[in-house]
Design an enzyme around this catalytic site. Structure first.
Site, PDB file in Angstrom:
ATOM      1  N   GLU A 112     -47.666 -13.704 -18.080  1.00  9.58           N
ATOM      2  CA  GLU A 112     -48.181 -12.790 -19.101  1.00  9.58           C
ATOM      3  C   GLU A 112     -47.126 -12.514 -20.162  1.00  9.58           C
ATOM      4  O   GLU A 112     -47.407 -12.542 -21.361  1.00  9.58           O
ATOM      5  CB  GLU A 112     -48.597 -11.456 -18.466  1.00  9.58           C
ATOM      6  CG  GLU A 112     -50.005 -11.419 -17.927  1.00  9.58           C
ATOM      7  CD  GLU A 112     -50.395 -10.025 -17.447  1.00  9.58           C
ATOM      8  OE1 GLU A 112     -51.442  -9.929 -16.795  1.00  9.58           O
ATOM      9  OE2 GLU A 112     -49.652  -9.063 -17.715  1.00  9.58           O
ATOM     10  N   GLY A 147     -55.497   1.682 -66.690  1.00  7.83           N
ATOM     11  CA  GLY A 147     -56.081   2.624 -65.744  1.00  7.83           C
ATOM     12  C   GLY A 147     -57.530   2.289 -65.450  1.00  7.83           C
ATOM     13  O   GLY A 147     -58.286   1.904 -66.339  1.00  7.83           O
ATOM     14  N   GLY A 148     -57.915   2.429 -64.184  1.00 11.39           N
ATOM     15  CA  GLY A 148     -59.304   2.216 -63.800  1.00 11.39           C
ATOM     16  C   GLY A 148     -59.694   0.783 -63.538  1.00 11.39           C
ATOM     17  O   GLY A 148     -60.866   0.497 -63.265  1.00 11.39           O
ATOM     18  N   VAL A 149     -58.727  -0.148 -63.581  1.00 15.69           N
ATOM     19  CA  VAL A 149     -59.071  -1.562 -63.404  1.00 15.69           C
ATOM     20  C   VAL A 149     -59.081  -1.981 -61.934  1.00 15.69           C
ATOM     21  O   VAL A 149     -59.571  -3.045 -61.583  1.00 15.69           O
ATOM     22  CB  VAL A 149     -58.098  -2.455 -64.211  1.00 15.69           C
ATOM     23  CG1 VAL A 149     -56.753  -2.581 -63.502  1.00 15.69           C
ATOM     24  CG2 VAL A 149     -58.704  -3.834 -64.475  1.00 15.69           C
ATOM     25  N   GLY A 150     -58.530  -1.142 -61.042  1.00 12.88           N
ATOM     26  CA  GLY A 150     -58.570  -1.442 -59.612  1.00 12.88           C
ATOM     27  C   GLY A 150     -57.251  -1.867 -59.007  1.00 12.88           C
ATOM     28  O   GLY A 150     -57.226  -2.522 -57.965  1.00 12.88           O
ATOM     29  N   LYS A 151     -56.139  -1.479 -59.612  1.00 10.15           N
ATOM     30  CA  LYS A 151     -54.819  -1.861 -59.080  1.00 10.15           C
ATOM     31  C   LYS A 151     -54.574  -1.241 -57.708  1.00 10.15           C
ATOM     32  O   LYS A 151     -54.098  -1.914 -56.786  1.00 10.15           O
ATOM     33  CB  LYS A 151     -53.711  -1.424 -60.047  1.00 10.15           C
ATOM     34  CG  LYS A 151     -53.822  -2.007 -61.437  1.00 10.15           C
ATOM     35  CD  LYS A 151     -52.653  -1.608 -62.310  1.00 10.15           C
ATOM     36  CE  LYS A 151     -52.570  -0.122 -62.554  1.00 10.15           C
ATOM     37  NZ  LYS A 151     -53.710   0.423 -63.309  1.00 10.15           N
ATOM     38  N   THR A 152     -54.904   0.037 -57.562  1.00 12.79           N
ATOM     39  CA  THR A 152     -54.695   0.724 -56.288  1.00 12.79           C
ATOM     40  C   THR A 152     -55.590   0.132 -55.203  1.00 12.79           C
ATOM     41  O   THR A 152     -55.152  -0.094 -54.070  1.00 12.79           O
ATOM     42  CB  THR A 152     -54.974   2.226 -56.438  1.00 12.79           C
ATOM     43  OG1 THR A 152     -54.075   2.780 -57.399  1.00 12.79           O
ATOM     44  CG2 THR A 152     -54.802   2.940 -55.108  1.00 12.79           C
ATOM     45  N   GLY A 202     -51.972  -3.608 -65.058  1.00 10.76           N
ATOM     46  CA  GLY A 202     -53.296  -3.443 -65.639  1.00 10.76           C
ATOM     47  C   GLY A 202     -53.518  -2.034 -66.135  1.00 10.76           C
ATOM     48  O   GLY A 202     -52.781  -1.104 -65.771  1.00 10.76           O
TER      49      GLY A 202
END
Length: 716
Positions: A254, A394-399, A392
């Site tokens: 194991e 703000g609001g483009v989806g980086k996070t 990118g």
């Protein structure tokens, strides 16, 4: 409820092929009210019931102690668990009046007579073993316990929400499903089965941690394939190294398999040195020169298996590696309960680390994730330290993308840390969180930024870590948290999400991924999901009207989400009214996110941005630069900074920007952004300009600077 399984499956129109389904598996003595409530709640979510498990993606399985006395139940359970192991099905169990840990005990008690009756029938014995295996596995799954203390209505709401989430996150759900167990326990039964291992197993199960514990002592000649499959399908292996561990060939096999999976499957290994020292496990001698228990055991093994020296050498290597691993020491007389608590906390912490919620409805994540991984070079054997920037607006989806990366590759590292909202958080607090998450220590004292820098360098220089700095906007933030790549061990990865290209260039980031807007299909999929609140029903709205909203959002995920949610449940006249309103009054929740980049500019840069947004979008770059240079601006540096901060782009020699950035600029120029009351600084509409020249308007003050360089200017 009938003895045969009364089944209902449900369909959610998530993917475009309409194949997403939920299978509700029911057996003996399950309260009918909860089934009726569940069916109705699924229906309200757009999920309807039929009986086809073959096309299902999620199985909600109800179990009671009476379930464990039906051969039909066992056969169907085996089918469900087989599909789960093949990655075809996510299983969510509901235990009705029976403890999950007792599933195997109840089932084996029922099967005992069947086993005795069929000892001479190899085929039947094999079938019964499959039943027992399925029982053990389902008892280790995370689910819900209906024990009278939880209201049926509340439990149904939780189940439906989880089903909808699993169906919408089908691919990520499969990634979870491929791990059969969270923890594999390796131990020598006679040493600890009824002491620390029993307590540890119960503590892990009570935390909802799926744990494999081998309940049978295998005889020579029996197969270990089931146990080895459990090792390969586990996230963490806890090895309890007791005095007699190395006297067992099965334990050594194991251990060898565990160390193999540590390399090949990224298995996390946590040893517990139970009344032995790490040096003893590494086959060392005691302080008085006497042989240690492990050295004596291996000498016996060498004599017993002298014809298979390669196997013995493999055991020795595995023991040395286990003894050299970071773990928990439990010397003679130590408090076992305290160690159980410590181990359980650490396991929970490790497992929780890979449970970042990426998005309510992740669209387009898979392709973007693969693009980023190619830049990262996630080869676990590579010693190079890589730094990646995700750039990118703000609001483009980086996070969202950085969370998906974290969930996908975090297991390749000794430890990892996701620092969110770096821009908004004090540096000392960020340093403290970074050290605590990477070192698993809660009582670290960091009193200043300089002290934090020194601690990060000294404590993390030998650890292979993954560090994600999300929403960075100042170089000082990177300098305080990852001032130099040699602060971290070989093979580490640092990911920085930002709106500022210059910041990445200053840190000499070689690899930059520019976050993409949604394409047309992704945008429509995401917009429809938000408009229907996740139910994906058809929209009784004209196609041309939907297209106008999609055109307005231009693929920006934040805009699609905000607009979709604001339109949820509204009539077509309301849609039309909303569209007219957007022309002069975009949603505050969108503008406030985009304005962060504008607020980071100095006064001159803000003025240049507003001029481009109000007057010069789509104009020739060279002409605009000449005009604004004549107004006293320094356009070369200002234009570069606006481009670096993702506020403008140069396309075919012309200034361009996203329509919502243009709208934000005009709102600021009107003097009414974010609740601020100001004076209108610019006008671009004929009627407004005519009003300004009317008799009721104030004087217009001209500056001679405005006309410098305009040799062809004619005043009419």
């Amino acid at each position: 409820m009938a003895a045969a399984s009364s089944s209902a499956s449900a369909s959610l129109s998530g993917p475009r092929d309409g194949s997403s389904r939920t299978f509700v598996f029911v057996e003996w003595d399950v309260p009918i009210p909860i089934l009726e409530l569940l069916e109705h709640a699924l229906y309200l979510e757009g999920i309807h019931a039929d009986g086809d498990i073959g096309s299902s993606r999620v199985a909600v399985s109800f179990f009671s102690k009476y379930s464990l006395s039906s051969f039909c139940f066992f056969d169907e359970l085996v089918d469900i668990m087989d599909r789960r192991r093949r990655g075809e099905l996510i299983v969510l169990p509901v235990f009705c009046g029976v403890d999950p840990g007792d599933m195997g005990r109840f089932g084996e008690a029922f099967l005992a007579e069947e086993i005795n009756r069929n000892r001479s029938n190899p085929f039947r014995v094999k079938v019964i073993e499959r039943w027992k295996k399925a029982l053990r596995e389902v008892g280790c799954l995370s689910g819900w316990h209906l024990d009278g203390r939880v209201k049926m209505e509340d439990l149904v709401k939780i189940i439906v929400k989880e089903v909808a989430f699993k169906l919408c996150n089908w691919r990520s759900g499969l990634a979870e499903a491929r791990w059969g167990y969270d923890v594999f326990l390796s131990f020598r039964g006679p040493d600890c089965r009824n002491t620390i291992i029993g307590h540890l197993y119960r503590a892990l199960c009570q935390k909802g941690i799926r744990t494999f514990k081998d309940n049978e002592e295998l005889e020579v000649g029996q197969t270990r394939s089931e146990v080895f499959e459990a090792i390969k399908g586990s996230r963490i292996a806890i090895i309890l190294l007791s005095q007699n561990y190395a006297h067992s060939k099965w334990c050594l096999d194991e251990l060898t398999k565990i160390m193999e999976c540590k390399v090949l499957n990224k298995l996390i290994v946590l040893p517990i040195f139970y009344r032995v020292s790490p040096g003893d496990v590494r086959l060392g001698k005691k302080e008085n020169g006497e042989k240690g228990s492990y050295q004596s055991a291996m000498e016996e093994m060498e004599a017993r298996y002298r014809k298979d020296s390669e196997m013995v050498e493999g055991w020795k290597e595995a023991l040395w590696e286990a003894g050299d691993s970071m773990g928990f020491c439990l010397p003679e007389g130590a408090d076992e309960g305290d160690v159980v608590v410590q181990v359980t906390k650490k396991v929970a912490k490790i497992l929780n680390h890979v449970l970042l919620e990426v998005a309510e409805y992740p669209v387009g994540i898979s392709s973007r994730l693969q693009d980023v991984k190619r830049l990262l070079d996630t080869d676990p054997s590579a010693d190079t330290i890589h730094v990646l920037g995700i750039l990118g607006p703000g609001g483009v989806g980086k996070t969202t993308l950085s969370k998906a990366i974290c969930n996908d590759i975090a297991r390749d590292f000794d430890s990892w840390c996701f620092l969110s909202k770096v821009r908004e958080t004090a540096l000392v607090d960020l340093q403290r969180t970074l050290l605590r998450e990477l070192l698993y220590e809660n009582d670290l004292m960091v009193s200043s930024v300089d002290m934090g820098k020194v601690m990060i360098q000294h404590r993390l220089c030998n650890k292979r870590v993954l560090v994600i700095l999300d929403d960075v906007d100042e170089f000082d933030q990177i300098n305080a948290l990852a001032g130099n790549v040699d602060w971290f061990g070989k093979g580490s990865r640092i990911i920085i999400t930002t709106r500022n290209r210059h910041l990445l260039n200053s840190y000499e980031v070689r690899f930059i991924y520019e976050a993409r807007l949604f394409d047309d299909d992704e945008a429509e999929d995401f917009f429809r999901y938000n408009v229907t609140n996740g139910r994906r029903r058809s929209l009784d709205i004209e196609r041309s009207l939907i297209n106008r909203f999609l055109l307005y959002a231009k693929g920006l995920p934040l805009a699609l989400q905000v607009l979709g949610r604001s339109l949820c449940g509204r009539s077509m006249p309301e849609w039309e009214n909303m569209l007219r309103k957007l022309d002069h009054d975009p949603p505050e929740s969108i503008i406030s996110v985009l304005k962060v980049s504008f607020d980071g500019l100095d006064y001159a840069q803000q003025e240049v941005f507003l001029d481009i947004a109000c007057f010069f979008k789509g104009w020739d770059r060279d002409y605009v630069v000449k005009v604004l240079n004549g107004c006293g601006f320094h356009m070369m540096i200002d234009v570069n900074i606006l481009s670096e901060r993702c506020l403008i782009t140069i396309e075919d020699g012309k200034f361009q920007m996203h329509d919502l950035l243009e709208a934000m600029g005009k709102i600021i120029a009107y003097g009414k952004c974010s609740g601020e009351v100001g004076i209108q600084s610019r006008t671009w509409l004929y009627d407004e300009f005519a009003d300004m020249l009317s008799e009721n308007m104030v004087r217009i003050l001209w500056s001679h600077v405005a006309f410098i360089g305009m040799s062809s200017l004619v005043m009419i």
